[in-house]
Design a protein around this motif. Structure first.
Motif, mmCIF file in Angstrom:
data_model
loop_
_atom_site.group_PDB
_atom_site.id
_atom_site.type_symbol
_atom_site.label_atom_id
_atom_site.label_comp_id
_atom_site.label_asym_id
_atom_site.label_seq_id
_atom_site.Cartn_x
_atom_site.Cartn_y
_atom_site.Cartn_z
ATOM 1 N N SER A 83 1.571 20.883 -6.425
ATOM 2 C CA SER A 83 1.808 19.520 -6.431
ATOM 3 C C SER A 83 2.669 18.887 -5.548
ATOM 4 C CB SER A 83 2.352 19.135 -7.960
ATOM 5 O OG SER A 83 3.793 19.675 -7.928
ATOM 6 N N VAL A 84 3.620 19.712 -5.034
ATOM 7 C CA VAL A 84 4.622 19.228 -3.973
ATOM 8 C C VAL A 84 3.794 19.207 -2.663
ATOM 9 C CG1 VAL A 84 6.629 19.921 -2.757
ATOM 10 C CG2 VAL A 84 6.599 19.940 -5.091
ATOM 11 N N VAL A 85 3.049 20.372 -2.436
ATOM 12 C CA VAL A 85 2.112 20.427 -1.245
ATOM 13 C C VAL A 85 1.287 19.260 -1.059
ATOM 14 C CG1 VAL A 85 0.471 21.604 -0.084
ATOM 15 C CG2 VAL A 85 2.432 22.852 -0.829
ATOM 16 N N VAL A 86 0.579 18.841 -2.248
ATOM 17 C CA VAL A 86 -0.363 17.636 -1.861
ATOM 18 C C VAL A 86 0.369 16.280 -1.935
ATOM 19 C CG1 VAL A 86 -2.350 18.812 -2.742
ATOM 20 C CG2 VAL A 86 -0.821 17.830 -4.353
ATOM 21 N N ALA A 87 1.559 16.334 -2.757
ATOM 22 C CA ALA A 87 2.388 15.159 -2.639
ATOM 23 C C ALA A 87 2.903 14.591 -1.395
ATOM 24 C CB ALA A 87 3.279 15.479 -3.522
ATOM 25 N N LEU A 88 2.894 15.843 -0.572
ATOM 26 C CA LEU A 88 3.483 15.448 0.829
ATOM 27 C C LEU A 88 2.545 15.384 1.645
ATOM 28 C CD1 LEU A 88 6.658 18.208 0.858
ATOM 29 C CD2 LEU A 88 6.892 15.642 0.600
ATOM 30 N N CYS A 129 11.692 22.464 -2.886
ATOM 31 C CA CYS A 129 10.500 22.791 -2.248
ATOM 32 C C CYS A 129 10.125 21.798 -1.100
ATOM 33 C CB CYS A 129 9.338 22.847 -3.342
ATOM 34 S SG CYS A 129 7.922 23.446 -2.923
ATOM 35 N N ALA A 130 10.153 20.370 -1.605
ATOM 36 C CA ALA A 130 9.879 19.487 -0.682
ATOM 37 C C ALA A 130 10.827 19.631 0.662
ATOM 38 C CB ALA A 130 10.176 18.034 -1.205
ATOM 39 N N ARG A 131 11.847 20.123 0.521
ATOM 40 C CA ARG A 131 12.734 20.108 1.763
ATOM 41 C C ARG A 131 12.391 21.150 2.760
ATOM 42 N NH1 ARG A 131 17.470 20.034 -0.784
ATOM 43 N NH2 ARG A 131 17.508 22.220 -0.763
ATOM 44 N N ASP A 132 11.919 22.310 1.638
ATOM 45 C CA ASP A 132 11.775 23.400 2.810
ATOM 46 C C ASP A 132 10.360 23.530 3.301
ATOM 47 O OD1 ASP A 132 13.866 25.041 1.728
ATOM 48 O OD2 ASP A 132 12.659 25.772 0.205
ATOM 49 N N ILE A 133 9.350 22.600 2.717
ATOM 50 C CA ILE A 133 8.167 22.406 3.504
ATOM 51 C C ILE A 133 8.416 21.584 4.726
ATOM 52 C CG2 ILE A 133 6.022 21.222 3.337
ATOM 53 C CD1 ILE A 133 5.919 22.260 0.099
ATOM 54 N N GLN A 134 9.174 20.302 4.515
ATOM 55 C CA GLN A 134 9.444 19.652 5.802
ATOM 56 C C GLN A 134 10.131 20.484 6.741
ATOM 57 O OE1 GLN A 134 10.109 15.388 5.262
ATOM 58 N NE2 GLN A 134 10.575 16.004 3.200
ATOM 59 N N ARG A 194 8.382 20.740 10.526
ATOM 60 C CA ARG A 194 8.896 20.208 11.335
ATOM 61 C C ARG A 194 9.853 20.949 12.524
ATOM 62 N NH1 ARG A 194 11.580 15.236 8.237
ATOM 63 N NH2 ARG A 194 9.999 13.594 8.105
ATOM 64 N N GLY A 195 10.228 22.237 12.101
ATOM 65 C CA GLY A 195 10.857 23.004 12.887
ATOM 66 C C GLY A 195 12.286 22.593 13.013
ATOM 67 N N ASP A 196 12.861 21.991 11.834
ATOM 68 C CA ASP A 196 14.088 21.279 11.713
ATOM 69 C C ASP A 196 14.910 21.822 10.710
ATOM 70 O OD1 ASP A 196 16.363 19.771 11.901
ATOM 71 O OD2 ASP A 196 15.506 17.887 11.483
ATOM 72 N N SER A 197 16.132 22.537 10.804
ATOM 73 C CA SER A 197 16.838 22.979 9.710
ATOM 74 C C SER A 197 17.676 21.819 9.285
ATOM 75 C CB SER A 197 17.457 24.316 10.094
ATOM 76 O OG SER A 197 18.348 23.776 11.140
ATOM 77 N N THR A 198 17.501 20.522 9.597
ATOM 78 C CA THR A 198 18.635 19.753 9.141
ATOM 79 C C THR A 198 18.414 18.661 8.301
ATOM 80 O OG1 THR A 198 18.364 18.475 11.138
ATOM 81 C CG2 THR A 198 20.028 20.073 11.287
ATOM 82 N N THR A 199 16.752 18.836 7.820
ATOM 83 C CA THR A 199 16.209 17.808 7.073
ATOM 84 C C THR A 199 16.947 17.677 5.764
ATOM 85 O OG1 THR A 199 14.147 18.405 7.992
ATOM 86 C CG2 THR A 199 13.954 17.363 5.907
ATOM 87 N N SER A 200 17.282 16.653 5.260
ATOM 88 C CA SER A 200 17.986 16.164 4.139
ATOM 89 C C SER A 200 17.052 15.614 3.022
ATOM 90 C CB SER A 200 19.081 15.425 4.225
ATOM 91 O OG SER A 200 18.894 14.219 4.646
ATOM 92 N N THR A 201 17.663 15.340 1.873
ATOM 93 C CA THR A 201 16.932 14.759 0.724
ATOM 94 C C THR A 201 16.661 13.269 1.151
ATOM 95 O OG1 THR A 201 17.993 16.083 -0.768
ATOM 96 C CG2 THR A 201 17.124 14.096 -1.575
ATOM 97 N N ALA A 202 17.593 12.795 2.034
ATOM 98 C CA ALA A 202 17.478 11.431 2.237
ATOM 99 C C ALA A 202 15.965 11.179 3.411
ATOM 100 C CB ALA A 202 18.698 10.737 3.082
#
Length: 316
Positions: free
Chosen positions: A198-203, A269-274, A278-286
């Motif tokens: 659900s998270v994969v397709v939601a993103l 899960c949403a944060r980890d996928i992004q 993206r190759g970015d370890s700084t992605t936050s919930t915002a």
């Protein structure tokens, strides 16, 4: 209720996937719609569930769902997954919450290049081996290390709970023939796959474009789900097996649901996928909201993309 001309919800009006409840499993009932809620009715009565608060609705055997209910779930960006008895089999799923293809494009670009695919796969393994440097390891070495880690996790929880462990073994055609711990593992992993799907397709990502797994229509789902099994589904399965409950599947699914909610797995899960794509370890919930606006562009072989909805005939 007429659906002709019904206005679809804007992205900003929808509940983000990270803020929704994890999953809801229904079987042997009639699913309908009442305003902005779906209803589940059986011989015990009717329950109302806010559609926009559900991450994924798992429909098991004996369910009948109306056109109005599916329309509402689609409008709410909630994934509907049709599953088999006890949620073990997966049949089909509904639409995505995403209004942008940027993550899907990033996923396709990364998985079709050997160098970047290896980078993402290493990043996935690095998440399982905190504090270890896996940047130079080959896939064969990573698989071997992961196999040893999983076997150690099984032994650890076998000793902790007193549940005998032999090996991971199950027959999808004969659920009842499996040992209790293997039944619990199957039920727990099936619920986890539904949540991750659900998270994969939601993103807006493709469940099929995996980096470690390949050749299966849910390869990326298995990639992401494997990040959480050691801390989530394996200990739950051994706990349930140790308690000798009557309905292993139902008890296991409830335990997984509670653990997913308490551990904020949807958000994680949403944060980890992004971060992985993206190759970015700084992605936050915002940063999640960046993916939720609707842009339609046209591809251009020189400028990459140009604005859509524009008449370009005058150029010629």
């Amino acid at each position: 209720m007429s659906t002709i001309g019904r206005r679809l919800s804007e992205s900003r009006e929808l509940v983000r996937i990270s803020d929704r409840i994890s999953f809801l499993y229904l079987d042997r009932c009639v699913v309908n719609r009442d305003s902005n809620a779906i209803t589940a009715t059986d011989e015990r009565g009717t329950v109302h569930i806010p559609a926009a608060a559900v991450g994924v609705l798992l429909l098991g055997p004996g369910t009948t769902i109306t056109h109005q209910a599916i329309s509402l779930m689609s409008d709410s960006g909630s994934t509907v997954v049709w599953v088999g008895e006890r949620g073990v089999r997966y049949y089909a799923h509904g639409v995505s919450l995403a209004r942008s293809s940027r993550l899907l494009q990033a996923q396709a670009e990364a998985v079709t290049n050997t160098r970047t695919r290896l980078q993402v796969a290493r990043a996935m393994y690095a998440m399982r081996f905190p504090g270890e440097d896996v940047s130079e390891l080959l896939m064969q070495q990573l698989r071997g290390r992961e196999g040893a880690r999983v076997r150690a996790v099984y032994r650890q929880h076998s000793e902790r709970t007193g549940v005998e462990w032999k090996r991971r073994e199950y027959d999808i055609e004969d659920w009842d023939s499996g040992e209790p711990v293997n039944q619990a593992l199957s039920a727990a992993n099936s619920a986890l796959y539904g949540i991750v799907h659900s998270v994969v397709v939601a993103l807006g990502c493709s469940p099929a474009l995996g980096f470690v797994h390949t050749g299966h229509h849910r390869a990326f789902v298995y990639d992401i789900a494997d990040l959480y099994k050691a801390e989530l589904t394996i200990p739950i399965a051994f706990d349930v097996a140790a308690e000798e409950v009557d309905d292993i599947g139902a008890v296991t699914r409830r335990r997984v649901r509670d653990a997913v909610h308490d551990g904020k797995l949807l958000e994680r899960c949403a944060r980890d996928i992004q971060r992985l794509l993206r190759g970015d370890s700084t992605t936050s919930t915002a940063d999640f909201d960046e993916l939720e606006f609707e842009v339609i562009s046209l591809w251009d072989d020189r400028d990459n993309q140009v604005a859509g909805g524009v008449g370009y005939g005058d150029e010629f």
